[in-house]
Every structure is written in C-alpha cells, then in structure tokens.
Write a protein that holds these residues in place. Structure first.
Motif, PDB file in Angstrom:
ATOM      1  N   ALA A  24       6.949  43.997  44.816  1.00 27.07           N
ATOM      2  CA  ALA A  24       7.727  42.473  45.519  1.00 27.07           C
ATOM      3  C   ALA A  24       7.327  41.550  44.170  1.00 27.07           C
ATOM      4  O   ALA A  24       6.289  42.575  42.826  1.00 27.07           O
ATOM      5  CB  ALA A  24       6.450  41.792  46.237  1.00 27.07           C
ATOM      6  N   SER A  25       7.965  40.311  44.019  1.00 27.75           N
ATOM      7  CA  SER A  25       8.113  39.430  42.915  1.00 27.75           C
ATOM      8  C   SER A  25       8.318  38.454  43.711  1.00 27.75           C
ATOM      9  O   SER A  25       8.383  38.323  44.832  1.00 27.75           O
ATOM     10  CB  SER A  25       8.626  40.048  41.557  1.00 27.75           C
ATOM     11  N   VAL A  29       1.939  40.026  48.323  1.00 21.39           N
ATOM     12  CA  VAL A  29       2.731  40.858  49.279  1.00 21.39           C
ATOM     13  C   VAL A  29       1.986  40.891  50.565  1.00 21.39           C
ATOM     14  O   VAL A  29       1.984  41.476  52.019  1.00 21.39           O
ATOM     15  CB  VAL A  29       2.764  42.446  49.522  1.00 21.39           C
ATOM     16  N   SER A  30       1.166  40.335  50.741  1.00 21.27           N
ATOM     17  CA  SER A  30      -0.559  39.803  51.185  1.00 21.27           C
ATOM     18  C   SER A  30      -0.069  38.878  52.005  1.00 21.27           C
ATOM     19  O   SER A  30      -0.819  38.582  53.234  1.00 21.27           O
ATOM     20  CB  SER A  30      -1.535  39.642  50.779  1.00 21.27           C
ATOM     21  N   ASN A  77       0.736  44.785  43.778  1.00 20.53           N
ATOM     22  CA  ASN A  77       2.279  43.380  44.720  1.00 20.53           C
ATOM     23  C   ASN A  77       2.679  44.767  44.963  1.00 20.53           C
ATOM     24  O   ASN A  77       4.665  45.080  44.704  1.00 20.53           O
ATOM     25  CB  ASN A  77       2.558  42.232  44.128  1.00 20.53           C
ATOM     26  N   THR A  78       2.279  45.941  45.967  1.00 19.44           N
ATOM     27  CA  THR A  78       3.640  46.793  45.417  1.00 19.44           C
ATOM     28  C   THR A  78       3.461  48.113  47.434  1.00 19.44           C
ATOM     29  O   THR A  78       2.193  47.675  47.439  1.00 19.44           O
ATOM     30  CB  THR A  78       3.569  47.772  44.736  1.00 19.44           C
ATOM     31  N   VAL A  79       4.059  47.759  47.865  1.00 18.92           N
ATOM     32  CA  VAL A  79       4.047  48.508  49.055  1.00 18.92           C
ATOM     33  C   VAL A  79       4.375  49.660  48.603  1.00 18.92           C
ATOM     34  O   VAL A  79       5.712  50.067  48.578  1.00 18.92           O
ATOM     35  CB  VAL A  79       4.900  48.143  50.780  1.00 18.92           C
ATOM     36  N   TYR A  95      15.398  51.160  52.860  1.00 17.92           N
ATOM     37  CA  TYR A  95      15.002  49.679  52.774  1.00 17.92           C
ATOM     38  C   TYR A  95      13.805  49.638  52.904  1.00 17.92           C
ATOM     39  O   TYR A  95      13.199  49.582  54.014  1.00 17.92           O
ATOM     40  CB  TYR A  95      15.520  48.839  53.188  1.00 17.92           C
ATOM     41  N   CYS A  96      13.277  49.109  51.543  1.00 17.43           N
ATOM     42  CA  CYS A  96      11.733  48.024  52.147  1.00 17.43           C
ATOM     43  C   CYS A  96      12.330  46.253  52.897  1.00 17.43           C
ATOM     44  O   CYS A  96      13.161  46.238  52.364  1.00 17.43           O
ATOM     45  CB  CYS A  96      10.620  47.930  51.025  1.00 17.43           C
ATOM     46  N   ALA A  97      11.056  45.923  53.577  1.00 21.57           N
ATOM     47  CA  ALA A  97      12.140  44.465  53.937  1.00 21.57           C
ATOM     48  C   ALA A  97      10.141  43.350  54.188  1.00 21.57           C
ATOM     49  O   ALA A  97       9.224  44.232  54.392  1.00 21.57           O
ATOM     50  CB  ALA A  97      12.459  44.454  55.637  1.00 21.57           C
ATOM     51  N   ALA A  98      10.284  42.265  54.097  1.00 23.94           N
ATOM     52  CA  ALA A  98       8.825  41.596  54.305  1.00 23.94           C
ATOM     53  C   ALA A  98       9.296  40.203  55.716  1.00 23.94           C
ATOM     54  O   ALA A  98      11.110  40.021  55.684  1.00 23.94           O
ATOM     55  CB  ALA A  98       8.766  40.813  53.008  1.00 23.94           C
ATOM     56  N   ASP A  99       8.040  40.161  55.664  1.00 23.82           N
ATOM     57  CA  ASP A  99       8.199  39.184  57.047  1.00 23.82           C
ATOM     58  C   ASP A  99       7.198  38.416  57.377  1.00 23.82           C
ATOM     59  O   ASP A  99       6.401  39.047  57.313  1.00 23.82           O
ATOM     60  CB  ASP A  99       8.239  40.346  58.559  1.00 23.82           C
ATOM     61  N   PRO A 100       7.794  36.778  56.147  1.00 30.56           N
ATOM     62  CA  PRO A 100       6.994  35.835  56.439  1.00 30.56           C
ATOM     63  C   PRO A 100       6.271  35.534  58.190  1.00 30.56           C
ATOM     64  O   PRO A 100       4.823  35.059  57.878  1.00 30.56           O
ATOM     65  CB  PRO A 100       7.827  34.949  56.156  1.00 30.56           C
TER      66      PRO A 100
END
Length: 124
Positions: A24-25, A29-30, A77-79, A95-100
């Motif tokens: 992530a950038s 990621v937290s 900053n990685t999963v 795929y990785c994805a982020a849920d805010p």
C-alpha cells in the motif's frame, strides 16, 4: 486515498506454496480492512480472505481455510497472503482490495480500492 500493488504470483505445481504481497502507498494499511479476492476465467470474482484492523481479526473462505493465511506487516505497509498446499482449483488472478469502513465483508462491492491483480497458476 490508498494505492495497492500486488506481487508474488507465478506458476507452481500442486502442493507447492506461494506468498502474495499487497503493498500500500498513500495511506497506512492500518486505516483499512484489506481483503484478498480471486477471479478465474469465466467466473465471478470471489472472496478469499480478509484482515480487519480492529483487533487483528481475520476471516477465510471455506475453500482456503487451513491452507491460506493473511497477515499484516505495518512497518512495510503491506498485507501478505501465504498460500500453502495449492491445487489447480486455486488458479486465478488474485486481487487485494481496501475497505475504508473497516468492515471487511466478503462482498467485493464493499471495497473501494483495488490493485491490478497478480496471476497464480497451479499445474497438476
């Protein structure tokens, strides 16, 4: 907003392992629940695993439970998705994805940010 880049895919034989990374950038990621999904040719995108930032909870699809493990490396900053005992049925683009909202559901529509994907091919 966060940008995600997957890496680590490749061609392996059945029974072998792969380690996928989601870097992530832009944001930490937290701040997000991070999910891994996969899509095989002709099939819908399906949930694989999720890591939620609250309490470090994780959840897996039944098809990968006991074989895959998701973990966070906050310093990088990685999963990471560690995949063991791979079978040809695991062949897909991952795929990785982020849920805010941090809910980290199994529904891909609840994730706002996606990486470009990495190909995993498992030969029999």
């Amino acid at each position: 907003q966060v940008q995600l880049v997957e890496s680590g895919g490749g061609l392996v034989q059945a029974g072998e392992s792969l380690r996928l990374s989601c870097a992530a950038s832009g944001r930490a990621v937290s701040l997000y629940a991070i999910g891994w999904f996969r899509q095989a040719p002709g099939k819908e995108r399906e949930f694989v695993a999720v890591s939620r930032p609250s309490g470090g909870s994780t959840y897996y699809a039944d098809s990968v439970k006991g074989r895959f493990a998701i973990s966070r490396d906050s310093a990088m900053n990685t999963v990471v998705l560690q995949m063991n005992s791979l079978t040809p049925e695991d062949t897909a683009v991952y795929y990785c994805a982020a849920d805010p909202t941090r809910r980290g559901t199994t529904n891909p529509r609840t994730y706002d940010y996606w990486g470009q994907g990495t190909q995993v091919t498992v030969s029999s």
